[in-house]
Design an enzyme around this catalytic site. Structure first.
Site, PDB file in Angstrom:
ATOM      1  N   HIS A 129       5.042  -5.406   2.118  1.00  0.00           N
ATOM      2  CA  HIS A 129       5.070  -4.817   0.782  1.00  0.00           C
ATOM      3  C   HIS A 129       4.111  -3.641   0.634  1.00  0.00           C
ATOM      4  O   HIS A 129       4.209  -2.881  -0.329  1.00  0.00           O
ATOM      5  CB  HIS A 129       4.787  -5.874  -0.294  1.00  0.00           C
ATOM      6  N   ASP A 159       6.596 -11.106   5.134  1.00  0.00           N
ATOM      7  CA  ASP A 159       5.790 -10.058   4.524  1.00  0.00           C
ATOM      8  C   ASP A 159       4.842  -9.421   5.540  1.00  0.00           C
ATOM      9  O   ASP A 159       3.686  -9.126   5.237  1.00  0.00           O
ATOM     10  CB  ASP A 159       4.996 -10.580   3.317  1.00  0.00           C
ATOM     11  N   SER A 247      -4.448  -6.268   0.392  1.00  0.00           N
ATOM     12  CA  SER A 247      -3.207  -6.639   1.069  1.00  0.00           C
ATOM     13  C   SER A 247      -3.112  -5.975   2.439  1.00  0.00           C
ATOM     14  O   SER A 247      -3.260  -4.761   2.563  1.00  0.00           O
ATOM     15  CB  SER A 247      -2.001  -6.239   0.224  1.00  0.00           C
TER      16      SER A 247
END
Length: 501
Positions: A129, A159, A247
């Protein structure tokens, strides 16, 4: 004396030739290695120097010093502001999932995240993402150099993404073993929260194998319709402070070994509130090596649909086990079917290890590819069996699903499993199936047939498996379906409705 000098020069020249030849062969040989094998060669030649400290066992300076040079800042640019708009999409989903404080206005078409260098030649692991749909990916190194990266592979199911920058000799983070991680052990989260410079935070492992439904299980097909995909969630949960921008960053143990890739937070405010989640590195290793070798993930499938058991589900299905996976369906021609598994079986162990949640099986299978074998232990009629299952490739599963697509899966919007002996005795029936799942938008959802309903007959025909329902429905001459059985509370029920073919 002159003879000694000539001999010495010859020895030096021979040594240089030998070293040069070795390096040439070593580099060529490493091209076919996995990332973990390449790291073993790297750390053998370049051991991490010890750092002296006076703070005792709970000293994180050595781990931080070993890791921070190899954690990078990722900046993404989007030509279409409506595409990603600079939002950390996974964090957006977490806000929605945990009741965040409403949508904010979209920012400029830029995004920010973190990444971890895992190979001296510039391979970087991050989140899918973070780089998905980006038109440009800039990697800013801790020494402030900025390089443009290209995507090697992305996988929405885990992911994870692998990107690469040109060059060599980059510092790397050593890959650890997430299987050895224990709840309560100290960990460090390293990344670029809020686009700040490298930030290190400390905490403990709060839980393992977390499955929280944050990875969407659908994606658009070629015709634009949503189709199911096999999201794998088995997060390491930590209370090390993780915020927007973390992230794709590193979760490491106190030895400076990468045990997870930070993926998301659970927060009502959008900032750290004590719950962070990382993808275990043992799952990531297989995915990343597939990216490097094939550009995509070569995933293996058992070929079963299942529901995780707990006390409530066990009561609903009429079984005694509260741990394990209740098999709702078996894919015809899949590995499980060939090994002899059936609907109604309860998978209790994978490779001899007890299964408590679906994530226990999914994460283990996620490390394997087509043709690999896995040993499954399961219960049937109170007896324990153990079989070796050969995993099938994704295409064989998709093709089989396409061939077996039916009114049951398309229109009823439900899955079924054989009724247990306990439920047969309870309802005094000799046949039947139990509704194990009801999908939104299907007929069962529209007419409010609940999960746990026992169906004994369809159009007057006794049913024991999904195929029996299909046969009974397709034999109808007026496109009407009549279902008889029992609701979860034990009351008799009868439903009648039209159905499309």
């Amino acid at each position: 004396m002159k003879k000694i000098g000539v001999t010495f020069l010859a020895a030096c020249l021979g040594g240089a030739v030998a070293v040069g030849s070795y390096k040439l062969i070593e580099n060529k040989y490493q091209d076919g290695m996995s990332f973990e094998e390449k790291q073993k060669v790297h750390f053998t030649n370049n051991p991490i120097p010890a750092i002296n400290s006076s703070t005792g066992d709970l000293d994180f300076t050595q781990a931080a010093a070993a890791v921070t040079p190899a954690v990078v800042h990722i900046k993404t640019t989007y030509n279409n502001p409506g595409g990603s708009g600079g939002r950390d999409q996974m964090q957006d989903m977490f806000e929605d999932f945990f009741g965040g404080g409403g949508r904010r206005s979209r920012g400029p078409a830029m995004g920010s995240g973190s990444g971890v260098i895992i190979s001296p030649d510039g391979y970087i692991v991050t989140n899918n993402h973070v780089v998905e749909k980006a038109d440009k990916i800039d990697v800013i190194l801790p020494d402030k150099r900025s390089l443009v990266a290209k995507v090697i592979g992305r996988d929405a199911n885990t992911d994870l993404a692998l990107i690469k920058i040109e060059g060599s000799g980059y510092p790397i983070v050593k890959l650890g073993n997430s299987d050895d991680v224990r709840i309560g052990e100290w960990v460090l989260a390293v990344g670029y929260p809020f686009a700040l410079n490298t930030t290190v935070t400390a905490g403990i492992v709060s839980a393992k194998g977390r499955q929280i439904g944050i990875l969407d299980n659908t994606e658009p097909s070629e015709n634009g319709e949503p189709q199911a995909r096999t999201a794998i969630e088995s997060f390491i949960q930590t209370d090390a402070a993780i915020n927007r921008g973390n992230s794709g960053g590193a979760l490491v143990n106190t030895r400076g070994e990468l045990i997870g890739v930070n993926a998301a937070i659970a927060s009502q405010s959008g900032s750290y509130e004590g719950y962070g989640f990382a993808i275990p590195i043992n799952l990531a290793k297989k995915v990343l090596d597939d990216f490097k070798s094939f550009g995509s993930v070569r995933r293996g499938f058992i070929g079963v649909n299942f529901t995780g058991l707990d006390a409530e589900q066990a009561k609903r299905f009429g079984v005694n086990e509260i741990n394990g996976l209740y098999v709702n369906g078996v894919v015809s021609g899949g590995g499980a079917a060939q090994a002899g598994l059936q609907e109604g079986d309860i998978i209790t162990k994978v490779e001899g290890k007890q299964i408590y949640d679906p994530s226990d099986l999914q994460e283990r299978i996620g490390r394997l590819g087509p043709g690999d074998k896995v040993n499954l232990t399961y219960l049937r009629d109170g007896r324990e069996y153990s079989k070796s299952v050969t995993l099938k490739g994704e295409e064989s599963i998709k093709n089989n699903d396409a061939r077996s697509a039916s009114v049951v899966t398309k229109n009823l919007g439900a899955s079924f499993a054989p009724v247990s002996d306990v439920l047969k005795k309870k309802y005094r029936i000799s046949s039947g199936v139990i509704v194990t799942n009801v999908q939104q938008g299907g007929y069962f959802d529209q007419i409010e047939v609940p999960q746990g309903t026992v169906i004994t007959t369809v159009n007057g025909q006794a049913v024991n498996k999904s195929q029996d329902i299909e046969t009974a429905i397709t034999s109808s001459k007026n496109n009407m379906v009549t279902i008889n059985g029992f609701t979860p509370d034990g009351s008799s029920m009868r439903y009648q409705f039209p159905i499309r073919r």
